[in-house]
Write a protein that holds these residues in place. Sequence first.
Motif, PDB file in Angstrom:
ATOM      1  N   TYR A 142      -7.900   4.818  -3.172  1.00 58.58           N
ATOM      2  CA  TYR A 142      -8.495   5.486  -2.019  1.00 58.58           C
ATOM      3  C   TYR A 142      -8.304   6.988  -2.190  1.00 58.58           C
ATOM      4  O   TYR A 142      -7.191   7.445  -2.459  1.00 58.58           O
ATOM      5  CB  TYR A 142      -7.815   4.983  -0.748  1.00 58.58           C
ATOM      6  CG  TYR A 142      -8.130   5.696   0.549  1.00 58.58           C
ATOM      7  CD1 TYR A 142      -8.865   5.070   1.548  1.00 58.58           C
ATOM      8  CD2 TYR A 142      -7.635   6.980   0.822  1.00 58.58           C
ATOM      9  CE1 TYR A 142      -9.124   5.693   2.763  1.00 58.58           C
ATOM     10  CE2 TYR A 142      -7.898   7.611   2.027  1.00 58.58           C
ATOM     11  CZ  TYR A 142      -8.639   6.964   2.995  1.00 58.58           C
ATOM     12  OH  TYR A 142      -8.883   7.594   4.197  1.00 58.58           O
ATOM     13  N   VAL A 157       0.849  -1.193   0.000  1.00 61.27           N
ATOM     14  CA  VAL A 157       0.000   0.000   0.000  1.00 61.27           C
ATOM     15  C   VAL A 157       0.883   1.242   0.000  1.00 61.27           C
ATOM     16  O   VAL A 157       1.820   1.348   0.797  1.00 61.27           O
ATOM     17  CB  VAL A 157      -0.927   0.039   1.239  1.00 61.27           C
ATOM     18  CG1 VAL A 157      -1.785   1.302   1.228  1.00 61.27           C
ATOM     19  CG2 VAL A 157      -1.801  -1.210   1.296  1.00 61.27           C
ATOM     20  N   GLU A 170      -3.374   5.133  -1.917  1.00 57.46           N
ATOM     21  CA  GLU A 170      -4.217   6.079  -1.204  1.00 57.46           C
ATOM     22  C   GLU A 170      -3.745   7.495  -1.491  1.00 57.46           C
ATOM     23  O   GLU A 170      -2.565   7.816  -1.316  1.00 57.46           O
ATOM     24  CB  GLU A 170      -4.184   5.798   0.306  1.00 57.46           C
ATOM     25  CG  GLU A 170      -4.667   4.388   0.652  1.00 57.46           C
ATOM     26  CD  GLU A 170      -4.713   4.131   2.145  1.00 57.46           C
ATOM     27  OE1 GLU A 170      -4.314   5.034   2.919  1.00 57.46           O
ATOM     28  OE2 GLU A 170      -5.156   3.039   2.544  1.00 57.46           O
ATOM     29  N   LYS A 195      -6.532  -1.188  -5.774  1.00 56.85           N
ATOM     30  CA  LYS A 195      -7.617  -0.410  -5.184  1.00 56.85           C
ATOM     31  C   LYS A 195      -7.160   1.041  -5.050  1.00 56.85           C
ATOM     32  O   LYS A 195      -5.993   1.305  -4.759  1.00 56.85           O
ATOM     33  CB  LYS A 195      -7.984  -0.950  -3.797  1.00 56.85           C
ATOM     34  CG  LYS A 195      -8.597  -2.341  -3.801  1.00 56.85           C
ATOM     35  CD  LYS A 195      -8.933  -2.775  -2.376  1.00 56.85           C
ATOM     36  CE  LYS A 195      -9.536  -4.166  -2.347  1.00 56.85           C
ATOM     37  NZ  LYS A 195      -9.853  -4.595  -0.963  1.00 56.85           N
ATOM     38  N   LYS A 214      -2.798  -1.369  -3.364  1.00 60.57           N
ATOM     39  CA  LYS A 214      -3.641  -0.206  -3.091  1.00 60.57           C
ATOM     40  C   LYS A 214      -2.814   1.076  -3.127  1.00 60.57           C
ATOM     41  O   LYS A 214      -1.652   1.089  -2.711  1.00 60.57           O
ATOM     42  CB  LYS A 214      -4.296  -0.360  -1.705  1.00 60.57           C
ATOM     43  CG  LYS A 214      -5.337   0.685  -1.356  1.00 60.57           C
ATOM     44  CD  LYS A 214      -5.945   0.362   0.011  1.00 60.57           C
ATOM     45  CE  LYS A 214      -7.058   1.312   0.382  1.00 60.57           C
ATOM     46  NZ  LYS A 214      -7.627   1.010   1.719  1.00 60.57           N
TER      47      LYS A 214
END
Length: 382
Positions: free
Chosen positions: A208, A112, A176, A206, A174
């Motif tokens: 964010y 992440v 963010e 993903k 991910k």
Amino acid sequence: MALSKTFCPAPFMQLEVSKDGLYGPCCFTSSVWTQKNTSIKEKWNSDEINSLRKNLLDGKKDKTCSRCWNEEKANKQSLRMRMLNFKGSSNTEEKLFKKLVENKTYKTYPKVLQLTPGNECNLACPSCMPALSSKWNSLVNQKDYGTFQKTTKNWNLTKEQYQDIVDNSDKLQKIELFGGEPFLNKQNEINLLDKLIEKGTSKNIKLYFNTNGTIFNEKLLDKLTKNFKFLEIRLSIDGTGSQFEYLRYGANFDQVVENAQKFYKLDNSDFECICTVSIFNVMYLDKYDDFFKKMNWSVFYNIAHYPSNLQIFNIPEQVKKSISLSKKFNDVIEYINNKKCNDVDWQRFVKYTEILDKNRNLSFKNTFPEFYELVRAHGFST
């Protein structure tokens, strides 16, 4: 192996990256270390983060993570606790964390990335600063905000820094994006998101977004929901009506609510509000909670840790006794009483509020009247 009582997954899974080589293990300890002109992989295997990992595995409370330790001491659910989120050895996530540590697979690259890619923003929130808001920067250049806000250079991650992420995107689960306001930052789309789509790695990542909710770019969001694995929208909303507009200066509450309803209905996505709890709004949390329930929006209440003059335990001791909230916010009340009021920080809050009202033609007294009545004898001139 058994995980220690101080174990946190963050430094084994994610990395927060900001300007000038600043980095840290998570958004709550953002930018605690500096390594200029180094890649993300080099930061990920630095002496600083390895030392933190060792301390957490050895059961030591590393000072880097003081925010979580302080919240847990006050019985507030910390970010560390939310990331762990397991209750027994049979839990899948606990097994995953153990495997991650035992096999040392985490050393390759973070799963992440938490990015603060620039300070471009259209709001100037009292809890923010010019380094994270270009709007604040322009206001400080126009009017005197004393020692509270100082001008800085507007900034953004370089093309090379974005490309470093794209080149290693096959290792990511991910990304963010924080701000500034990430939906205002065109470089995010041009140098990162579009390139991930072109490379074909976006379908496994993903996304964010931590947004102020003032911008709803339908074309961009349609592209993201169709090309990325999943989209998480986290909307910063610290109040309702005029109180929201005081705390999110430059935003229109009705417009943000309208945009939030659109975010809520997006395909392939998840929506949640984040309400930052500060001295300004702490006694109004039940009112805000009623609003969130009415809208059917999930909400997380985040305790403000910066600047210190907005921290809720710096409310005068006599006033703390008069703040009453429902049982849902027992942890907030406990946090208020976790430390004694720092009189210097309280007086800084008073001064800061007076400067904000003067420069912005606002009224703390009229916007937060119930709270003002409780505190007006503690330094306010009117």
